[in-house]
Scaffold this motif. Sequence first.
Motif, PDB file in Angstrom:
ATOM      1  N   ARG A  45       0.839  -1.204   0.000  1.00  7.85           N
ATOM      2  CA  ARG A  45       0.000   0.000   0.000  1.00  7.85           C
ATOM      3  C   ARG A  45       0.874   1.255   0.000  1.00  7.85           C
ATOM      4  NH1 ARG A  45      -3.879  -1.004   3.923  1.00  7.85           N
ATOM      5  NH2 ARG A  45      -5.174  -1.780   2.250  1.00  7.85           N
ATOM      6  N   ALA A  46       1.931   1.252   0.792  1.00  3.50           N
ATOM      7  CA  ALA A  46       2.815   2.420   0.855  1.00  3.50           C
ATOM      8  C   ALA A  46       3.496   2.665  -0.492  1.00  3.50           C
ATOM      9  CB  ALA A  46       3.859   2.223   1.952  1.00  3.50           C
ATOM     10  N   ILE A  47       3.923   1.613  -1.157  1.00  2.25           N
ATOM     11  CA  ILE A  47       4.575   1.756  -2.467  1.00  2.25           C
ATOM     12  C   ILE A  47       3.583   2.280  -3.500  1.00  2.25           C
ATOM     13  CG2 ILE A  47       5.618   0.468  -4.374  1.00  2.25           C
ATOM     14  CD1 ILE A  47       6.982  -1.290  -2.233  1.00  2.25           C
ATOM     15  N   ARG A  48       2.367   1.745  -3.502  1.00  2.77           N
ATOM     16  CA  ARG A  48       1.357   2.216  -4.464  1.00  2.77           C
ATOM     17  C   ARG A  48       0.988   3.672  -4.197  1.00  2.77           C
ATOM     18  NH1 ARG A  48      -0.929  -2.981  -3.521  1.00  2.77           N
ATOM     19  NH2 ARG A  48      -2.441  -2.048  -2.123  1.00  2.77           N
ATOM     20  N   GLU A  49       0.855   4.053  -2.931  1.00  4.22           N
ATOM     21  CA  GLU A  49       0.519   5.443  -2.608  1.00  4.22           C
ATOM     22  C   GLU A  49       1.647   6.391  -2.993  1.00  4.22           C
ATOM     23  OE1 GLU A  49      -0.575   5.540   1.501  1.00  4.22           O
ATOM     24  OE2 GLU A  49      -2.512   4.573   1.121  1.00  4.22           O
ATOM     25  N   ALA A  50       2.882   5.984  -2.791  1.00  8.72           N
ATOM     26  CA  ALA A  50       4.015   6.830  -3.174  1.00  8.72           C
ATOM     27  C   ALA A  50       4.067   7.002  -4.689  1.00  8.72           C
ATOM     28  CB  ALA A  50       5.319   6.217  -2.670  1.00  8.72           C
ATOM     29  N   ALA A  51       3.751   5.957  -5.426  1.00  6.17           N
ATOM     30  CA  ALA A  51       3.757   6.044  -6.884  1.00  6.17           C
ATOM     31  C   ALA A  51       2.638   6.950  -7.388  1.00  6.17           C
ATOM     32  CB  ALA A  51       3.627   4.654  -7.494  1.00  6.17           C
ATOM     33  N   ARG A  52       1.517   6.983  -6.678  1.00  7.42           N
ATOM     34  CA  ARG A  52       0.383   7.813  -7.087  1.00  7.42           C
ATOM     35  C   ARG A  52       0.460   9.238  -6.544  1.00  7.42           C
ATOM     36  NH1 ARG A  52      -3.304   3.478  -5.386  1.00  7.42           N
ATOM     37  NH2 ARG A  52      -3.578   4.766  -3.557  1.00  7.42           N
ATOM     38  N   ALA A  53       1.351   9.511  -5.629  1.00 14.24           N
ATOM     39  CA  ALA A  53       1.368  10.812  -4.945  1.00 14.24           C
ATOM     40  C   ALA A  53       1.516  11.981  -5.911  1.00 14.24           C
ATOM     41  CB  ALA A  53       2.493  10.837  -3.917  1.00 14.24           C
ATOM     42  N   GLU A  54       2.425  11.879  -6.860  1.00 15.49           N
ATOM     43  CA  GLU A  54       2.647  12.980  -7.794  1.00 15.49           C
ATOM     44  C   GLU A  54       1.421  13.189  -8.683  1.00 15.49           C
ATOM     45  OE1 GLU A  54       5.602  14.148 -11.445  1.00 15.49           O
ATOM     46  OE2 GLU A  54       6.387  12.888  -9.830  1.00 15.49           O
ATOM     47  N   THR A  55       0.863  12.124  -9.198  1.00 17.83           N
ATOM     48  CA  THR A  55      -0.329  12.228 -10.045  1.00 17.83           C
ATOM     49  C   THR A  55      -1.504  12.797  -9.261  1.00 17.83           C
ATOM     50  OG1 THR A  55       0.420  10.319 -11.296  1.00 17.83           O
ATOM     51  CG2 THR A  55      -1.875  10.927 -11.558  1.00 17.83           C
ATOM     52  N   ASP A  56      -1.684  12.320  -8.037  1.00 13.54           N
ATOM     53  CA  ASP A  56      -2.775  12.835  -7.204  1.00 13.54           C
ATOM     54  C   ASP A  56      -2.600  14.317  -6.908  1.00 13.54           C
ATOM     55  OD1 ASP A  56      -3.864  10.318  -7.207  1.00 13.54           O
ATOM     56  OD2 ASP A  56      -3.325   9.853  -5.130  1.00 13.54           O
ATOM     57  N   SER A  57      -1.366  14.726  -6.673  1.00 19.19           N
ATOM     58  CA  SER A  57      -1.084  16.130  -6.393  1.00 19.19           C
ATOM     59  C   SER A  57      -1.410  17.002  -7.607  1.00 19.19           C
ATOM     60  CB  SER A  57       0.380  16.291  -6.006  1.00 19.19           C
ATOM     61  OG  SER A  57       0.698  17.643  -5.843  1.00 19.19           O
ATOM     62  N   GLU A  58      -1.025  16.535  -8.795  1.00 22.62           N
ATOM     63  CA  GLU A  58      -1.336  17.289 -10.009  1.00 22.62           C
ATOM     64  C   GLU A  58      -2.846  17.375 -10.232  1.00 22.62           C
ATOM     65  OE1 GLU A  58       0.711  15.337 -13.183  1.00 22.62           O
ATOM     66  OE2 GLU A  58       2.687  15.892 -12.425  1.00 22.62           O
ATOM     67  N   MET A  59      -3.551  16.284 -10.009  1.00 22.45           N
ATOM     68  CA  MET A  59      -5.010  16.286 -10.176  1.00 22.45           C
ATOM     69  C   MET A  59      -5.667  17.229  -9.174  1.00 22.45           C
ATOM     70  SD  MET A  59      -5.741  12.257 -11.106  1.00 22.45           S
ATOM     71  CE  MET A  59      -7.111  12.222 -10.030  1.00 22.45           C
ATOM     72  N   ARG A  60      -5.191  17.236  -7.945  1.00 24.18           N
ATOM     73  CA  ARG A  60      -5.741  18.123  -6.924  1.00 24.18           C
ATOM     74  C   ARG A  60      -5.500  19.583  -7.295  1.00 24.18           C
ATOM     75  NH1 ARG A  60      -2.677  16.758  -3.084  1.00 24.18           N
ATOM     76  NH2 ARG A  60      -3.598  14.722  -2.807  1.00 24.18           N
ATOM     77  N   ASP A  61      -4.292  19.888  -7.806  1.00 23.00           N
ATOM     78  CA  ASP A  61      -3.985  21.256  -8.211  1.00 23.00           C
ATOM     79  C   ASP A  61      -4.872  21.712  -9.375  1.00 23.00           C
ATOM     80  OD1 ASP A  61      -2.074  21.345  -6.243  1.00 23.00           O
ATOM     81  OD2 ASP A  61      -0.380  20.991  -7.608  1.00 23.00           O
ATOM     82  N   ARG A  62      -5.093  20.840 -10.354  1.00 21.79           N
ATOM     83  CA  ARG A  62      -5.968  21.181 -11.479  1.00 21.79           C
ATOM     84  C   ARG A  62      -7.403  21.398 -11.006  1.00 21.79           C
ATOM     85  NH1 ARG A  62      -4.868  16.693 -15.862  1.00 21.79           N
ATOM     86  NH2 ARG A  62      -4.779  15.566 -13.916  1.00 21.79           N
ATOM     87  N   TYR A  63      -7.862  20.544 -10.103  1.00 19.92           N
ATOM     88  CA  TYR A  63      -9.223  20.679  -9.563  1.00 19.92           C
ATOM     89  C   TYR A  63      -9.355  22.014  -8.830  1.00 19.92           C
ATOM     90  CZ  TYR A  63     -13.339  19.940  -6.696  1.00 19.92           C
ATOM     91  OH  TYR A  63     -14.552  20.098  -6.089  1.00 19.92           O
ATOM     92  N   ASN A  64      -8.409  22.303  -7.961  1.00 15.70           N
ATOM     93  CA  ASN A  64      -8.460  23.568  -7.212  1.00 15.70           C
ATOM     94  C   ASN A  64      -8.397  24.785  -8.134  1.00 15.70           C
ATOM     95  OD1 ASN A  64      -8.717  22.311  -4.736  1.00 15.70           O
ATOM     96  ND2 ASN A  64      -6.523  22.262  -4.359  1.00 15.70           N
ATOM     97  N   ALA A  65      -7.572  24.705  -9.166  1.00 18.66           N
ATOM     98  CA  ALA A  65      -7.478  25.826 -10.107  1.00 18.66           C
ATOM     99  C   ALA A  65      -8.773  26.030 -10.871  1.00 18.66           C
ATOM    100  CB  ALA A  65      -6.321  25.596 -11.083  1.00 18.66           C
TER     101      ALA A  65
END
Length: 131
Positions: A104-124
């Motif tokens: 779970r930790a490895i999968r979350e770390a791999a998704r962290a950058e993508t999730d961050s970009e998606m969150r930034d686009r949503y907020n913008a």
Amino acid sequence: MARRRPNPIQWLWYAAGGALPAEYREWVLHDVTSKHYLWRHAARSTVLVAPLAAVWLLLPGPLVLRLMLCLLAVLVGYFYSFAYADENCEHRIAKHGYEYGTARAIREAARAETDSEMRDRYNALYRRGAE
């Protein structure tokens, strides 16, 4: 060190819940942490569900009834399999010497950058006036 893949017989054993020898440890970690881990989980689940459905198809009775029985069994089997997919992956890597929670930790770390970009686009896009 390169990852070794199990042969088909070993993979069937692994899919049925067995543990692989130590030299396949890295492959098991990759198997449960790759971005396609749910598809891999579906393949492992099919190894367990398909023989049962095949046996039920051979039961006596009307073909429509047997097909519906098989369909229901497959749907219920996959439902429960996917409901516990993450726990199943954690249990698999724990069998191979990794600490519970590693996958779970490895999968979350791999998704962290993508999730961050998606969150930034949503907020913008949707939270412009909220700031």
